[in-house]
Write an enzyme that holds these catalytic residues in place. Sequence first.
Site, PDB file in Angstrom:
ATOM      1  N   SER A  16       1.071  -1.368  -0.076  1.00 47.54           N
ATOM      2  CA  SER A  16       0.119  -0.046  -0.003  1.00 47.54           C
ATOM      3  C   SER A  16       0.811   1.360   0.005  1.00 47.54           C
ATOM      4  CB  SER A  16      -0.762   0.568   1.236  1.00 47.54           C
ATOM      5  OG  SER A  16       0.064   0.137   2.703  1.00 47.54           O
ATOM      6  N   CYS A  78       2.916  -6.937   1.712  1.00 49.74           N
ATOM      7  CA  CYS A  78       1.758  -6.175   2.453  1.00 49.74           C
ATOM      8  C   CYS A  78       1.242  -7.613   3.728  1.00 49.74           C
ATOM      9  CB  CYS A  78       0.854  -5.582   1.614  1.00 49.74           C
ATOM     10  SG  CYS A  78      -0.298  -4.979   2.083  1.00 49.74           S
ATOM     11  N   CYS A 193       3.218  -6.479   9.606  1.00 52.46           N
ATOM     12  CA  CYS A 193       2.563  -5.214   8.807  1.00 52.46           C
ATOM     13  C   CYS A 193       4.126  -5.013   8.532  1.00 52.46           C
ATOM     14  CB  CYS A 193       1.950  -4.274   9.878  1.00 52.46           C
ATOM     15  SG  CYS A 193       1.842  -2.554   8.442  1.00 52.46           S
ATOM     16  N   HIS A 195       5.013  -2.031   7.577  1.00 51.91           N
ATOM     17  CA  HIS A 195       5.437  -0.986   7.603  1.00 51.91           C
ATOM     18  C   HIS A 195       6.523  -1.039   9.591  1.00 51.91           C
ATOM     19  CE1 HIS A 195       2.790   0.896   5.047  1.00 51.91           C
ATOM     20  NE2 HIS A 195       3.449   1.938   4.960  1.00 51.91           N
TER      21      HIS A 195
HETATM   22  N1  DGL Z   1       1.745  -2.623   4.948  1.00 53.53           N
HETATM   23  C1  DGL Z   1       1.539  -3.423   5.364  1.00 53.53           C
HETATM   24  C2  DGL Z   1       0.893  -4.256   5.793  1.00 53.53           C
HETATM   25  O1  DGL Z   1       1.528  -4.870   5.505  1.00 53.53           O
HETATM   26  C3  DGL Z   1      -0.180  -2.281   5.237  1.00 53.53           C
HETATM   27  C4  DGL Z   1      -0.140  -1.252   6.204  1.00 53.53           C
HETATM   28  C5  DGL Z   1      -1.447  -0.111   4.964  1.00 53.53           C
HETATM   29  O2  DGL Z   1      -1.704   0.200   4.212  1.00 53.53           O
HETATM   30  O3  DGL Z   1      -2.285  -0.224   5.913  1.00 53.53           O
HETATM   31  O4  DGL Z   1       0.142  -4.509   6.252  1.00 53.53           O
END
Ligand code: DGL
Length: 283
Positions: A16, A78, A193, A195
Amino acid sequence: MSESDQHKQPIGVFDSGVGGLTVLKHLIHSMPGEEFVYLGDTARVPYGNKSQDTIRHYTRQCVNFLLSLDVKAIVIACNTASALALDLAREISPVPVIGMIHPAAASAVQQTLTKKIGIIGTRATIGSHAYEQAIAKVSEDIGVHIDVYAKACPLFVPLAEEDFGDHPSAAMIAHEYLHEFLSLGIDILVLGCTHYPLLKELIGKTLPDISLLDCGETAAKELSAILQIEDKSQIGELPIVRLFTTDSVHAFSSIAERCIGFPLPEPIRISPETLEDQGLSGI
Ligand code: DGL
């Protein structure tokens, strides 16, 4: 297509936003001779607070966009899209699709000594129970019982996107989300996640004696093994990276270089409408 042409095809990666760059870093480390195309759907981040239908719709578009670039494999960098749309991505893709959940779950089960694992992720990932299911399956196969404690940490994604990990407010948010893990006896926390590795220092300070598992590392090992088994690896001199983003090129570029650690070409901006067209093309 001849076999040598297949070796030269790129590996497609999407997220994302900037989170999947933490996965790309491990992919480059494991497969330094490959070409990678990365799509960050920054215009529509976060995915993690959206409905399953929307996440599946976006995943279809991202997969079709990468397939239009003639990739030899796709990494869903993701967890949210992996948890809610891996089946769909595999259905529409003629090339292998690697998700984040299973490799990380398998590695966490192998590593835990206390048989207690923590998971943090977006609301959609945690709400899907995909990690609990994957851990139950792997641990059942080897005849052990594992307790899993899962928690959604939705504010971590904007903190990572804004590069706010060092701010005092981030420490307060991390404490609020994570302090309960301190008394649960977990020895592994899956950063569920992509991020969250951008906040690894912050999370590590909040939970000092708990090992943090980065799902990008386990996914990279899995893809590397698949390409070797299928004899599709490329042994180039240096990695080639092409970046695509659906929003501001400048913001994306600076965080990408910091995350990957070497100069990268300017990202190419594609509009979300272009991705919408990919969703309709039904490749
Ligand atoms: N980086 C993503 C994940 O691993 C999604 C973060 C998002 O867009 O809420 O879930």
